[in-house]
Design an enzyme around this catalytic site. Sequence first.
Site, PDB file in Angstrom:
ATOM      1  N   ASP A   1     -15.276 -17.949 -30.757  1.00 38.53           N
ATOM      2  CA  ASP A   1     -15.881 -16.716 -30.238  1.00 38.53           C
ATOM      3  C   ASP A   1     -16.724 -16.954 -28.984  1.00 38.53           C
ATOM      4  OD1 ASP A   1     -14.843 -15.601 -32.638  1.00 38.53           O
ATOM      5  OD2 ASP A   1     -16.628 -16.287 -33.686  1.00 38.53           O
TER       6      ASP A   1
ATOM      7  N   LYS B   1     -11.361 -14.722 -21.991  1.00 33.81           N
ATOM      8  CA  LYS B   1     -11.706 -14.283 -20.638  1.00 33.81           C
ATOM      9  C   LYS B   1     -11.347 -15.354 -19.601  1.00 33.81           C
ATOM     10  CE  LYS B   1     -16.041 -13.823 -18.693  1.00 33.81           C
ATOM     11  NZ  LYS B   1     -17.383 -13.219 -18.680  1.00 33.81           N
TER      12      LYS B   1
ATOM     13  N   HIS C   1      -8.027 -13.409 -30.137  1.00 39.92           N
ATOM     14  CA  HIS C   1      -8.269 -13.488 -28.702  1.00 39.92           C
ATOM     15  C   HIS C   1      -8.344 -12.095 -28.095  1.00 39.92           C
ATOM     16  CE1 HIS C   1      -6.624 -17.860 -28.441  1.00 39.92           C
ATOM     17  NE2 HIS C   1      -7.676 -17.738 -29.198  1.00 39.92           N
TER      18      HIS C   1
ATOM     19  N   THR D   1     -11.831 -10.844 -38.779  1.00 44.25           N
ATOM     20  CA  THR D   1     -12.328 -10.526 -40.118  1.00 44.25           C
ATOM     21  C   THR D   1     -13.258  -9.313 -40.151  1.00 44.25           C
ATOM     22  OG1 THR D   1     -14.215 -11.989 -39.783  1.00 44.25           O
ATOM     23  CG2 THR D   1     -12.259 -12.960 -40.804  1.00 44.25           C
TER      24      THR D   1
HETATM   25  P1  IMP Z   1      -9.950 -21.064 -41.556  1.00 45.64           P
HETATM   26  O1  IMP Z   1      -9.555 -21.532 -40.196  1.00 45.64           O
HETATM   27  O2  IMP Z   1      -9.462 -19.661 -41.858  1.00 45.64           O
HETATM   28  O3  IMP Z   1      -9.584 -22.029 -42.640  1.00 45.64           O
HETATM   29  O4  IMP Z   1     -11.543 -20.957 -41.577  1.00 45.64           O
HETATM   30  C1  IMP Z   1     -12.352 -22.106 -41.559  1.00 45.64           C
HETATM   31  C2  IMP Z   1     -13.645 -21.848 -40.802  1.00 45.64           C
HETATM   32  O5  IMP Z   1     -13.355 -21.667 -39.427  1.00 45.64           O
HETATM   33  C3  IMP Z   1     -14.399 -20.607 -41.231  1.00 45.64           C
HETATM   34  O6  IMP Z   1     -15.789 -20.873 -41.109  1.00 45.64           O
HETATM   35  C4  IMP Z   1     -13.973 -19.557 -40.225  1.00 45.64           C
HETATM   36  O7  IMP Z   1     -14.943 -18.554 -40.080  1.00 45.64           O
HETATM   37  C5  IMP Z   1     -13.856 -20.406 -38.986  1.00 45.64           C
HETATM   38  N1  IMP Z   1     -12.900 -19.865 -38.009  1.00 45.64           N
HETATM   39  C6  IMP Z   1     -11.553 -20.008 -38.008  1.00 45.64           C
HETATM   40  N2  IMP Z   1     -10.998 -19.416 -36.931  1.00 45.64           N
HETATM   41  C7  IMP Z   1     -12.027 -18.901 -36.212  1.00 45.64           C
HETATM   42  C8  IMP Z   1     -12.093 -18.189 -34.963  1.00 45.64           C
HETATM   43  O8  IMP Z   1     -11.107 -17.936 -34.285  1.00 45.64           O
HETATM   44  N3  IMP Z   1     -13.351 -17.822 -34.557  1.00 45.64           N
HETATM   45  C9  IMP Z   1     -14.460 -18.137 -35.269  1.00 45.64           C
HETATM   46  N4  IMP Z   1     -14.440 -18.806 -36.427  1.00 45.64           N
HETATM   47  C10 IMP Z   1     -13.235 -19.186 -36.898  1.00 45.64           C
HETATM   48 MG    MG Z   2     -11.887 -15.784 -31.130  1.00 45.22          MG
END
Ligand code: IMP
Ligand code: MG
Length: 333
Positions: free
Chosen positions: A15, A20, A45, A249
């Site tokens: 994030d 960008k 994204h 999410t």
């Molecule tokens: P997973 O990748 O769904 O297994 O999540 C594992 C950890 O990575 C969790 O804390 C998620 O919130 C974080 N996470 C996974 N993808 C992103 C993303 O694109 N942005 C921010 N956090 C992410």
């Molecule tokens: Mg992101």
Amino acid sequence: MIEYADVVCGLAWGDEAKGKITSQLASSGEYDYVCRWAGGNNAGHTVYVDGQKYKTHLIPSGIFYGIKSVIGPGCVVNVKSFFEEIEYLNKHGFNTSLVKISPRAHVVTEEHILRDKNNQYEKLGTTAKGIGPCYSDKSKRTGIRVQDFDDFKSYIWDEKLEGKVLCEGAQGFWLDLDYGNYPFVTSSTTLPYAACSLGFAPQKIRRVYGAAKIYDTRSGLDPEFPETLLDDPELTKIGMLGQEYGVTTGRRRKVNWLNLDKLIEAINISGTTDIVISKIDVLSEAGVFKFFYMNELYDFNSIVEMKRKLFMIIKSECQMIDKIYFSESPHKI
Ligand code: IMP
Ligand code: MG
């Protein structure tokens, strides 16, 4: 022959407005390919094209600029969400025949998603997209790959890269499977060196664009980001002004003051040459200017003073840094 590869990566917990940077680079017309090397539809994204906001999870942002967009062998692909994204892009007039998937990428199944929901979602705060179980089957050598599915036929990548390549990172440095706060990490390698899995040598990497924000945020569980952060009035204000909600999410992200010690480590290990520190406008609007450095919280009177100090410290502690940019929230550009 590949001329060079430039890499965009996140220097924090995702994030950081990587979208960008990728957009600006891709729109220059310089690149022949834009590629993703890791992760799946856990990423989100956000890209602004001609003032219009678009969201993708899996398909690289090159698609918005008519560039061949590759989902690499290190990625994991949810079939349903892939085709939904294709449909979304078609509907908005983008040329999806440019989307290519590595035959060696792994497929996320319904069973992976169930396993994630039942075993990891609550314990680790995952995105519940089946990412961890899919990568664990890959490591166990029991996974299934894109080449085993007929659905992808017209999208299969011939695994050739030529000319100038832009690699688009997902997640961020501190979510990396090796470097992050294990087990509160994602299941892939988010560091730029992993971009070489797309099929080029490390020496081909020309520039590493590191994305950061002027404050830290964390979606998902992490003892380093206690839930009590959500009660802090100043941090809550920053979160509201910065619209810190997950693209994937919808969860409210935890906000903390920038941890400069961690940022410096991420810059140096990732090999960042160009850093973009964004969302300057959010702190300006909130009227509070702080960061942690050497485990102390520093408080500044103005954004100008804080930026000056950040610039000086990063310049002196990060030898590979060439350029430091400050920028505003993505929707302001
Ligand atoms: P997973 O990748 O769904 O297994 O999540 C594992 C950890 O990575 C969790 O804390 C998620 O919130 C974080 N996470 C996974 N993808 C992103 C993303 O694109 N942005 C921010 N956090 C992410
Ligand atoms: Mg992101």
